[in-house]
Design a protein around this motif. Structure first.
Motif, PDB file in Angstrom:
ATOM      1  N   SER A 170      -3.295   3.737   1.611  1.00 32.48           N
ATOM      2  CA  SER A 170      -3.644   3.295   0.100  1.00 32.48           C
ATOM      3  C   SER A 170      -3.591   4.201  -1.092  1.00 32.48           C
ATOM      4  N   VAL A 171      -2.898   3.494  -2.290  1.00 34.30           N
ATOM      5  CA  VAL A 171      -2.543   3.906  -3.242  1.00 34.30           C
ATOM      6  C   VAL A 171      -3.772   4.441  -4.237  1.00 34.30           C
ATOM      7  N   SER A 213       0.370  -0.064  -1.464  1.00 32.97           N
ATOM      8  CA  SER A 213       0.236  -0.794  -2.884  1.00 32.97           C
ATOM      9  C   SER A 213       0.771  -2.091  -2.689  1.00 32.97           C
ATOM     10  N   ILE A 249       5.444   4.711  -2.359  1.00 30.26           N
ATOM     11  CA  ILE A 249       6.466   3.865  -2.769  1.00 30.26           C
ATOM     12  C   ILE A 249       8.029   3.792  -2.627  1.00 30.26           C
ATOM     13  N   ILE A 284      -3.208  -2.255  -0.754  1.00 24.57           N
ATOM     14  CA  ILE A 284      -4.180  -1.015  -1.368  1.00 24.57           C
ATOM     15  C   ILE A 284      -4.849  -1.459  -0.257  1.00 24.57           C
TER      16      ILE A 284
END
Length: 427
Positions: free
Chosen positions: A153-154, A110, A63, A148
């Protein structure tokens, strides 16, 4: 009153009172702990264990990397690369928006940050060219869902931890589905633009400008290559790659593009702290909530009921997807993955479905939740960028929801689309 009933009632009541999903799960967990007689230390221990995970460090770092690269000019240069190629193509700006989202998704990990980063650049351009605000917001919110699916990808990291599945394999499995979904979204944007007449009358393809933009955007394009290439080459782990992403973003934005300032970094760190903090709170409360449900055998009973519906794995997968899409309208993606993975994974494994394949299907279903109210996080970001109502944006996003549903069906029946690259790389 049974513990299971107490959990359900307190959770639903909390949601109806307007409490955030994390607080609702936490409140229901506390109620269940007191009714069942569990020590209050159970709450603390489970919350600590939920965060005591090395792969989780990658979440705030990805992030942070996405925020740095947005403020540092990388997202703008990604857009600049595609802009000279628009020409007089119907929906050219919409196509550029989705393509830029695909590239930025390989940095941010995200959805909402992808919408914010690309939308802040492309939505004003689309409005200036005569695109409607609803169309501009919907296409940006839809492109942001790729955040995502395209690695890193979180949600894939959360699924990998919850299911004890290899995160690098999940990342590799998301490449082809990400390209397919991006291509389908582009096709939908083109057809909708053609019907509405969204077309630049003065623009022409400028290969000279493209070459200049490609040269200036080289460092931006190298970001996903370095991040993902290092993972697939086993040079570093996904968590270590997040650190590399942050360092690379700081270096390029400070010393190459020279667009970083202390004010921008302060804004990025505050944004990262806010988003990461909310995600980690959801992880802790969802883990406690899930542990209590497990102690009450609720997941096992639900899994047995789902398994009894049919012996056909495709029928079961479609039923599961319908359930996930509905729940995604109301529940945050992270909480959904943590709570439902232990319930659903044993069912699909029993039917011979690969956990990596199911992980991609799960994430695809979660993508729809970003475009469907009342949660619809991407829609709310687009709403702030366009000034449109959530109702009008939801209506404009409906064709893209249909595209995502078609993509889910395609991935369900063609598992080789997800498994070919991870099998090729990791065997």
């Amino acid at each position: 009153m049974s513990v299971g009933a107490a959990i359900g009632i307190s959770f639903v009541v909390s949601l109806l009172l307007g409490m955030p999903i994390a607080i609702s799960m936490g409140a229901a967990s506390v109620v269940a702990i007191f009714i069942s007689g569990l020590p209050i230390t159970f709450l603390v221990q489970v919350m600590f264990e939920a965060l005591n995970s090395f792969p989780l460090i990658a979440i705030p770092l990805f992030i942070l990397a996405g925020g740095i690269m947005e403020k540092g000019g990388l997202s703008q240069r990604i857009v600049n690369i595609f802009m000279p190629l628009i020409g007089r193509t119907y929906g050219g700006l919409a196509v550029v928006t989705i393509m830029a989202c695909m590239f930025f998704a390989a940095i941010s990990g995200s959805g909402p940050p992808t919408v914010a980063a690309i939308g802040s650049i492309m939505i004003p351009s689309m409005l200036k060219q005569g695109y409607s605000a609803n169309f501009s917001g919907a296409v940006t919110a839809s492109g942001g869902t790729l955040g995502i699916l395209i690695p890193p990808s979180v949600p894939m990291i959360i699924y990998g931890i919850s299911s004890d599945t290899s995160i690098p394999r999940l990342f590799a499995a998301g490449i082809i589905p990400g390209i397919i979904v991006g291509t389908l979204l582009i096709a939908a944007a083109y057809l909708l633009s053609r019907r509405a007449g969204y077309r630049s009358e003065e623009s022409r393809v400028d290969f000279a400008a493209f070459r200049v933009a490609l040269r200036e955007g080289f460092w931006a394009l190298m970001a996903p290559v370095i991040i993902l290439g290092g993972i697939y080459a086993s040079i570093f782990t996904p968590t270590e790659s997040a650190v590399v992403a942050v360092v690379y973003g700081l270096f390029v934005s400070t010393f190459v593009y020279r667009e970083t300032s202390f004010a921008k970094l302060k804004e990025v760190f505050l944004f990262c702290a806010t988003i990461s903090g909310s995600i980690l709170v959801i992880i802790t409360t969802a883990t406690v909530f899930g542990q209590i449900l497990t102690l009450q055998n609720i997941p096992q009973e639900l899994a047995a009921w789902i398994g009894s519906l049919s012996d056909n794995k495709y029928v079961i997968l479609i039923i599961i997807c319908l359930v996930l899409i509905f729940i995604g309208m109301w529940m945050d993606t992270i909480a959904q993955i943590i709570l439902l993975t232990p319930v659903l994974l044993p069912v699909v494994i029993g039917l011979g479905v690969d956990p990596v394949h199911f992980g991609i299907i799960f994430v695809l279903c979660c993508e729809i939740g970003f475009l469907t109210p009342p949660l619809g996080v991407n829609l709310f970001v687009a709403m702030r960028l366009t000034g449109c109502s959530i109702e009008s944006l939801s209506k404009s996003a409906l064709p893209y929801v249909i595209v995502l549903i078609l993509a889910i069906v395609l991935i369900i029946f063609l598992p080789q689309l997800t498994l070919w690259i991870p099998n090729l790389i990791y065997g």
